[in-house]
Design a protein around this motif. Structure first.
Motif, PDB file in Angstrom:
ATOM      1  N   VAL A  69       1.511  -0.135  -2.439  1.00 25.48           N
ATOM      2  CA  VAL A  69       1.631   0.283  -3.808  1.00 25.48           C
ATOM      3  C   VAL A  69       2.711   0.356  -4.729  1.00 25.48           C
ATOM      4  O   VAL A  69       3.830   0.249  -4.073  1.00 25.48           O
ATOM      5  N   PHE A  70       2.388   0.291  -5.833  1.00 21.75           N
ATOM      6  CA  PHE A  70       3.513   0.322  -7.145  1.00 21.75           C
ATOM      7  C   PHE A  70       4.188   1.726  -7.029  1.00 21.75           C
ATOM      8  O   PHE A  70       3.306   2.519  -6.700  1.00 21.75           O
ATOM      9  N   ALA A  71       5.196   2.020  -7.182  1.00 24.93           N
ATOM     10  CA  ALA A  71       6.011   3.544  -7.095  1.00 24.93           C
ATOM     11  C   ALA A  71       5.345   4.134  -8.093  1.00 24.93           C
ATOM     12  O   ALA A  71       5.027   5.357  -8.161  1.00 24.93           O
ATOM     13  N   ASN A  72       4.970   3.545  -9.487  1.00 27.26           N
ATOM     14  CA  ASN A  72       4.805   4.527 -10.690  1.00 27.26           C
ATOM     15  C   ASN A  72       3.673   3.737 -11.343  1.00 27.26           C
ATOM     16  O   ASN A  72       3.837   2.585 -11.960  1.00 27.26           O
ATOM     17  N   SER A  73       2.478   4.013 -11.199  1.00 28.33           N
ATOM     18  CA  SER A  73       1.281   3.407 -11.904  1.00 28.33           C
ATOM     19  C   SER A  73       0.137   4.385 -11.906  1.00 28.33           C
ATOM     20  O   SER A  73      -0.149   5.069 -10.989  1.00 28.33           O
ATOM     21  N   ASP A  74      -0.524   4.248 -13.128  1.00 19.73           N
ATOM     22  CA  ASP A  74      -1.771   5.098 -13.277  1.00 19.73           C
ATOM     23  C   ASP A  74      -2.920   4.636 -12.761  1.00 19.73           C
ATOM     24  O   ASP A  74      -4.184   5.045 -12.806  1.00 19.73           O
ATOM     25  N   VAL A  75      -2.780   3.176 -12.589  1.00 17.53           N
ATOM     26  CA  VAL A  75      -3.942   2.353 -12.096  1.00 17.53           C
ATOM     27  C   VAL A  75      -4.510   2.915 -10.727  1.00 17.53           C
ATOM     28  O   VAL A  75      -5.733   3.031 -10.604  1.00 17.53           O
ATOM     29  N   LEU A  76      -3.646   3.318  -9.813  1.00 11.81           N
ATOM     30  CA  LEU A  76      -3.975   3.792  -8.623  1.00 11.81           C
ATOM     31  C   LEU A  76      -3.299   5.040  -8.458  1.00 11.81           C
ATOM     32  O   LEU A  76      -1.867   4.999  -8.236  1.00 11.81           O
ATOM     33  N   ASP A  77      -4.031   6.149  -8.347  1.00 14.23           N
ATOM     34  CA  ASP A  77      -3.515   7.528  -8.280  1.00 14.23           C
ATOM     35  C   ASP A  77      -3.326   7.529  -6.469  1.00 14.23           C
ATOM     36  O   ASP A  77      -4.206   7.632  -5.772  1.00 14.23           O
ATOM     37  N   ALA A  78      -2.049   7.211  -5.930  1.00 22.55           N
ATOM     38  CA  ALA A  78      -1.879   6.860  -4.636  1.00 22.55           C
ATOM     39  C   ALA A  78      -2.161   8.062  -3.711  1.00 22.55           C
ATOM     40  O   ALA A  78      -2.748   8.013  -2.811  1.00 22.55           O
ATOM     41  N   PRO A  79      -1.713   9.312  -4.330  1.00 19.73           N
ATOM     42  CA  PRO A  79      -2.029  10.478  -3.445  1.00 19.73           C
ATOM     43  C   PRO A  79      -3.552  10.885  -3.467  1.00 19.73           C
ATOM     44  O   PRO A  79      -4.207  11.237  -2.130  1.00 19.73           O
ATOM     45  N   ALA A  80      -4.391  10.554  -4.439  1.00 15.52           N
ATOM     46  CA  ALA A  80      -5.718  10.781  -4.612  1.00 15.52           C
ATOM     47  C   ALA A  80      -6.389   9.948  -3.688  1.00 15.52           C
ATOM     48  O   ALA A  80      -7.287  10.330  -2.912  1.00 15.52           O
ATOM     49  N   PHE A  81      -6.191   8.557  -3.882  1.00 15.18           N
ATOM     50  CA  PHE A  81      -6.593   7.563  -2.879  1.00 15.18           C
ATOM     51  C   PHE A  81      -6.447   8.025  -1.346  1.00 15.18           C
ATOM     52  O   PHE A  81      -7.325   7.868  -0.634  1.00 15.18           O
ATOM     53  N   ALA A  82      -5.289   8.257  -1.210  1.00 20.87           N
ATOM     54  CA  ALA A  82      -5.057   8.622   0.326  1.00 20.87           C
ATOM     55  C   ALA A  82      -5.594   9.745   0.842  1.00 20.87           C
ATOM     56  O   ALA A  82      -6.302   9.941   1.885  1.00 20.87           O
TER      57      ALA A  82
ATOM     58  N   VAL B  16       1.302   4.781   3.253  1.00 22.00           N
ATOM     59  CA  VAL B  16       1.371   4.379   1.989  1.00 22.00           C
ATOM     60  C   VAL B  16       2.756   4.293   1.576  1.00 22.00           C
ATOM     61  O   VAL B  16       3.661   5.135   1.821  1.00 22.00           O
ATOM     62  N   VAL B  17       3.180   3.097   1.341  1.00 26.89           N
ATOM     63  CA  VAL B  17       4.577   2.720   0.959  1.00 26.89           C
ATOM     64  C   VAL B  17       4.765   1.875  -0.200  1.00 26.89           C
ATOM     65  O   VAL B  17       3.767   1.157  -0.858  1.00 26.89           O
ATOM     66  N   ALA B  18       5.928   1.870  -0.809  1.00 28.20           N
ATOM     67  CA  ALA B  18       6.050   0.978  -2.101  1.00 28.20           C
ATOM     68  C   ALA B  18       7.271   0.177  -1.746  1.00 28.20           C
ATOM     69  O   ALA B  18       8.301   0.404  -0.887  1.00 28.20           O
ATOM     70  N   SER B  19       7.474  -0.967  -2.285  1.00 26.42           N
ATOM     71  CA  SER B  19       8.499  -2.114  -2.116  1.00 26.42           C
ATOM     72  C   SER B  19       9.495  -1.848  -3.152  1.00 26.42           C
ATOM     73  O   SER B  19       8.989  -1.763  -4.374  1.00 26.42           O
ATOM     74  N   PRO B  20      10.941  -2.156  -2.776  1.00 28.06           N
ATOM     75  CA  PRO B  20      11.794  -2.002  -3.825  1.00 28.06           C
ATOM     76  C   PRO B  20      11.886  -3.504  -4.645  1.00 28.06           C
ATOM     77  O   PRO B  20      12.487  -3.450  -5.764  1.00 28.06           O
ATOM     78  N   THR B  21      11.064  -4.404  -4.143  1.00 30.63           N
ATOM     79  CA  THR B  21      11.218  -5.670  -4.863  1.00 30.63           C
ATOM     80  C   THR B  21       9.591  -6.000  -5.425  1.00 30.63           C
ATOM     81  O   THR B  21       9.273  -7.182  -5.571  1.00 30.63           O
ATOM     82  N   GLY B  22       8.917  -4.879  -5.433  1.00 28.09           N
ATOM     83  CA  GLY B  22       7.703  -4.768  -6.450  1.00 28.09           C
ATOM     84  C   GLY B  22       6.726  -5.725  -5.723  1.00 28.09           C
ATOM     85  O   GLY B  22       6.511  -5.925  -4.518  1.00 28.09           O
ATOM     86  N   SER B  23       5.967  -6.472  -6.710  1.00 32.69           N
ATOM     87  CA  SER B  23       4.729  -7.341  -6.127  1.00 32.69           C
ATOM     88  C   SER B  23       5.196  -8.645  -5.234  1.00 32.69           C
ATOM     89  O   SER B  23       4.533  -8.501  -4.001  1.00 32.69           O
TER      90      SER B  23
ATOM     91  N   ASP C  21      -1.225  -4.313   5.822  1.00 34.30           N
ATOM     92  CA  ASP C  21      -2.659  -4.633   5.888  1.00 34.30           C
ATOM     93  C   ASP C  21      -3.452  -5.069   4.499  1.00 34.30           C
ATOM     94  O   ASP C  21      -3.977  -5.625   4.245  1.00 34.30           O
ATOM     95  N   LEU C  22      -2.520  -4.010   3.598  1.00 37.96           N
ATOM     96  CA  LEU C  22      -3.424  -4.009   2.161  1.00 37.96           C
ATOM     97  C   LEU C  22      -2.337  -3.880   0.999  1.00 37.96           C
ATOM     98  O   LEU C  22      -1.685  -3.119   1.299  1.00 37.96           O
ATOM     99  N   ALA C  23      -2.232  -4.447  -0.041  1.00 46.23           N
ATOM    100  CA  ALA C  23      -1.371  -4.120  -1.259  1.00 46.23           C
ATOM    101  C   ALA C  23      -2.040  -4.542  -2.352  1.00 46.23           C
ATOM    102  O   ALA C  23      -2.849  -5.131  -2.646  1.00 46.23           O
TER     103      ALA C  23
END
Length: 299
Positions: free
Chosen positions: A97-110, A124-131, A144-146
Motif C-alpha cells: 500500500v501507499f504509506a500515506n493515503s486516505d483512499v485505503l485506510d490500511a489499518p481498517a482494511f487489515a 501490509v507493507v509500503a515501498s520506499p519507491t512507491g508504485s 500478492d496484491l498492491a
C-alpha cells in the motif's frame, strides 16, 4: 517433483542470490543449493549461471521460471480450496500500500480482513519507491496484491482493476503571482521549482512522461515520500506542485488551481494473473471498502 525445490529456484531467480533466497525462505543456504541442484537433475538442465559475484538465470532457467511460478500458485490454490471447505479460508496475503493515503485506510482494511478471515496470515507493507516498487514486488512474487498509480501500459501481464480516477491539480503559494490565475498550464509551472514525491511514485511517473512528451523540463527541489506534506512545502515558498487531489492535504498559505488541460490519474489494484483465494477475498473487500470512499478534495 518436490514443490519446495521449485520455491527455492524461484526465490534464487528473484533475489539473484542463494544467500538472500535462503534468508527470504527462512532456511539455510545449503538447503537452497541442494534443492536447486536436485531440480536441475530432474529437468536435466543447468538453471543458473554461477560466478563468484553473481547468479544469473540460464536460458533454460528463464524458460522454467514462469512455469515454476504457475506450478507453485496451482499448489497453493489446491490447499486453499481444501482449507476453505474444512475450516475457513487459510493461506497468506502480502499487501502493498501507499504509506500515506486516505483512499485505503490500511489499518481498517487489515482489521476487517483479519476479522473475516482469521486463518489468513496478513502482512501490509509500503515501498520506499512507491508504485514502481510495489509493482516490481508483485511481479517478483514478493507481494500478492498492491495498490498502484502507474499507467496501465506499465502493468502488462498483471491483473489490474481500477479503484478510482482522480484529477491532477496545481498547488502554488497563495502569495505567488500564479495564484491570481483561475487555471494554470504546465508551461507556466515548469518555470518554477517543484515539490514532488520521489522517483518511482505513480503520479510523478505520469507527470514526467507528459512533460517529456511536450519537451518540457522542470527542477524538483523537494522530494517528499509523504505526499500529505506537499502543500506545506509549497506554502513555505519552496516551489509549486502538480499532484492528484487525493494525496494532498490543505495547508494555510497554499492554494490549488485546475490545469488548463485536464490530466487524469487512475489508482488500481494489481495482482498476478492466477490469484489465490486470499487474494480474491482481499480484492472483493478492497473494492467494497473503497467504492464508497471518495477521494478527499483539498480546500
Amino acid at each position: 517433483m518436490d514443490t519446495r525445490h521449485l520455491e527455492y529456484f524461484v526465490a534464487v531467480a528473484e533475489e539473484g542470490s542463494f544467500t538472500r533466497a535462503a534468508q527470504r525462505l527462512q532456511t539455510v543456504q545449503s538447503a537452497v543449493s541442494a534443492g536447486v541442484r536436485t531440480l536441475e537433475r530432474e529437468v536435466r538442465a543447468t538453471l543458473f549461471v554461477r560466478s563468484t559475484r553473481r547468479v544469473e538465470l540460464s536460458d533454460a532457467g528463464r524458460a522454467l521460471l514462469p512455469e515454476a511460478r504457475a506450478a507453485i500458485e496451482s499448489v497453493d490454490r489446491v490447499f486453499d480450496v481444501v482449507a476453505a471447505t474444512e475450516s475457513g479460508l487459510r493461506g497468506r496475503l502480502r499487501l502493498g500500500v501507499f504509506a500515506n493515503s486516505d483512499v485505503l485506510d490500511a489499518p481498517a482494511f487489515a482489521g476487517r480482513f483479519h476479522e473475516l478471515y482469521p486463518g489468513v496470515a496478513l502482512s501490509v507493507v509500503a515501498s520506499p519507491t512507491g508504485s514502481t516498487g510495489l509493482v516490481d514486488d508483485v511481479r517478483a512474487g514478493r507481494l500478492d496484491l498492491a495498490i498502484t498509480g502507474l499507467p496501465l501500459a506499465d502493468l502488462a501481464g498483471l491483473r489490474a482493476r481500477e479503484i478510482l480516477v482522480d484529477e491532477f491539480v496545481a498547488v502554488v503559494p497563495e502569495t505567488h503571482e500564479l495564484a491570481r490565475h483561475d487555471v494554470l498550464s504546465l508551461d507556466e509551472l515548469v518555470a518554477e521549482p517543484f515539490v514532488d514525491g520521489p522517483p518511482g511514485f505513480g503520479h510523478r511517473v505520469v507527470v514526467e512522461r507528459l512533460l517529456a512528451a511536450r519537451g518540457l523540463r522542470r527542477d524538483v527541489v523537494v522530494e517528499s515520500p509523504d505526499m500529505g506534506l506537499v502543500s506545506r512545502f509549497v506554502a513555505a515558498g519552496l516551489g509549486v506542485a502538480v499532484a492528484p487531489t487525493f494525496v494532498l492535504r490543505p495547508a494555510p498559505g497554499a492554494v490549488t488551481r485546475p490545469l488548463d488541460t485536464p490530466l487524469d490519474f487512475a489508482l488500481r489494484s494489481v495482482s498476478r494473473p492466477r490469484a489465490t483465494r486470499p487474494v480474491e477475498a482481499a480484492l472483493a473487500l478492497l473494492h467494497r471498502l473503497t467504492a464508497d470512499s471518495p477521494a478527499p478534495r483539498p480546500a
